[in-house]
Design an enzyme around this catalytic site. Structure first.
Site, short mmCIF file in Angstrom:
data_model
loop_
_atom_site.label_atom_id
_atom_site.label_comp_id
_atom_site.label_asym_id
_atom_site.label_seq_id
_atom_site.Cartn_x
_atom_site.Cartn_y
_atom_site.Cartn_z
N PHE A 1 0.86 -1.17 0.00
CA PHE A 1 0.00 0.00 0.00
C PHE A 1 0.90 1.23 0.00
O PHE A 1 1.56 1.54 1.00
CB PHE A 1 -0.94 0.05 1.20
CG PHE A 1 -1.84 1.26 1.15
CD1 PHE A 1 -3.00 1.23 0.38
CD2 PHE A 1 -1.52 2.42 1.82
CE1 PHE A 1 -3.82 2.34 0.29
CE2 PHE A 1 -2.34 3.54 1.74
CZ PHE A 1 -3.49 3.50 0.98
N ASP B 1 9.54 2.83 1.76
CA ASP B 1 8.33 3.60 2.08
C ASP B 1 8.13 3.52 3.59
O ASP B 1 7.58 2.55 4.12
CB ASP B 1 7.13 3.02 1.34
CG ASP B 1 5.84 3.77 1.62
OD1 ASP B 1 5.79 4.51 2.63
OD2 ASP B 1 4.87 3.61 0.85
N LYS C 1 2.94 11.41 6.71
CA LYS C 1 2.10 11.24 7.88
C LYS C 1 2.64 11.97 9.11
O LYS C 1 2.38 13.14 9.30
CB LYS C 1 1.84 9.76 8.14
CG LYS C 1 1.02 9.10 7.03
CD LYS C 1 0.45 7.79 7.45
CE LYS C 1 -0.32 7.11 6.31
NZ LYS C 1 -1.51 7.82 5.87
#
Length: 404
Positions: free
Chosen positions: A145, A230, A259
């Site tokens: 993801f 990531d 984030k």
């Protein structure tokens, strides 16, 4: 109290009426928050054990981050990259130093960071490695993801994220996560990068087998391929280290960050790499009007300074050990398996008991917020400011719903 009790259903209905149904949120309407707790429109408090999918690593409204935002709001919020501003250099320097890289490129969202990484890797492949034009490929992992843009969903194996959004962007080869042989076989002379999550978050907090990440690092070095990590969910203290790659002493060629970098206040993302990689970009080839804006830079600089103390990494490691010990005690008592590192856990609930959605709803009624993924799996990722007592309370509520 009767008047207050009807506010949440009405607010939920109103949101559903005016919003595209691209999410299936729990029926909680938050109006205020502080630390690890949120309060809804009816005055009910909940312990937040999702933390915005790691965007709220430092809790809701961390005083130092709010102070930095307030101070910057009174001075300057946006210039665009047509000019520089007085917060930009400090942010880029301090984030580069935290990452151990020579350069950073600020963006806004995690998906933008991934898209930036893809573009940089391809350009590096053509300009530095010597791959023939239009032939570059990137190896990715099943269960990944990395975002929801059209390019990123092109290599997703989640049909909910991918179906009906084609035609898809070519240039990606998908292999099983954790399988070094499959990864090695997928690399050829036109491979420019391997893009991986050190821990797969959306898939259910999947930790790869020991030795996998070092093996990927070795293969990438041997084959002259960039390793893109990531760390948008796994990084910035979540797993007990600054980056999840550190658990196996792996240093990628590029960090993709987001984030928590925005402190739960503004969207901030970044790509960090050495000049030999990020230096392939020239003016006009990539950018963002809001990337690295003064407000974002002010908040993110304070985030980097909080991480530089090491306090939050230590809290995550120590409290994470406590969390995982308590969760492991529930295996065989409603839980089938527990995975994760630091203050991050994926829990497989016995599907004979309930689905992950049902578990999240039952926890909600007990004042704990978590989120399901993939059937009977739920994720716990509380803010790193959570206390031992609050953590124990969350696990106690989980144990209670499993025993119902």
């Amino acid at each position: 109290m009767i008047e207050e009790e009807v506010r949440t259903p009405a607010a939920v209905r109103d949101a559903q009426r005016w919003t595209a149904h691209n999410y299936h949120p729990l029926p909680v309407v938050v109006s205020s928050a502080e630390g690890a707790w949120v309060t809804d429109v009816d005055g009910r408090r909940y312990l937040d054990c999702l933390a915005g999918y790691s965007a709220l690593n430092f809790g809701h409204r961390h005083p130092k981050l709010v102070e930095a935002a307030h101070a910057q709001l009174d001075r300057l919020t946006l210039t665009s990259r047509a000019f520089s501003h007085d917060r930009f250099a400090d942010f880029c320097r301090e984030l580069s130093q935290l990452c151990g890289k020579e350069l950073v490129l600020p963006m806004n969202t995690g998906a933008e960071a991934v898209e930036t990484g893809i573009k940089v890797a391809r350009k590096w492949g053509y300009r530095v490695k010597g791959v023939a034009a239009e032939q570059a490929n990137i190896v990715v992992a099943e269960g990944n993801f990395h975002g929801r843009t059209t390019t990123i969903v092109s290599f997703s194996t989640d049909e909910d994220a991918r179906a009906d959004f084609g035609p898809y962007t070519p240039g990606f080869r998908c292999v099983a996560y954790g399988d070094l042989d499959a990864l090695t076989a997928a690399i050829d002379e036109n491979t420019v990068a391997v893009l991986l999550e050190p821990i797969q978050g959306e898939q259910g907090v999947i930790v790869p087998p020991a030795g996998y990440l070092p093996g990927v690092r070795r293969i990438c070095t041997e084959r002259n391929v960039l390793l893109l990590a990531d760390e948008i969910q796994s990084g910035l203290g979540r797993t007990g280290t600054t980056f999840a790659c550190e658990h196996e002493d792996v240093v990628p060629d590029m960090y993709l960050l987001g984030k928590a970098l925005g402190g739960g206040i503004v969207p901030v993302s970044a790509v960090a790499a050495d000049a030999g990689v990020l230096g392939v970009l020239q003016p006009g080839q990539h950018g963002s009007t809001f990337g690295g804006n003064p407000l974002a830079a002010a908040v993110a600089t304070e985030v980097v300074r909080l991480l530089a103390t090491g306090e939050f990494q230590r809290r995550s490691a120590e409290l994470g050990a406590r969390l995982h010990a308590k969760l492991q005690a529930l295996v065989g008592r409603g839980l089938l398996a527990v995975r994760g590192r630091g203050l991050w856990a994926g829990l497989d609930i016995d599907p004979a008991l309930m689905s992950g959605r049902e578990a999240s709803e039952r926890l909600m009624t007990r004042g704990v917020l978590a989120k399901d993924t993939h059937g009977s799996t739920i994720r716990l990722a509380p803010p790193l400011v959570i206390t031992e007592e609050e953590l124990d309370h969350a696990v106690a509520q989980l144990a209670a719903i499993l025993a119902e």
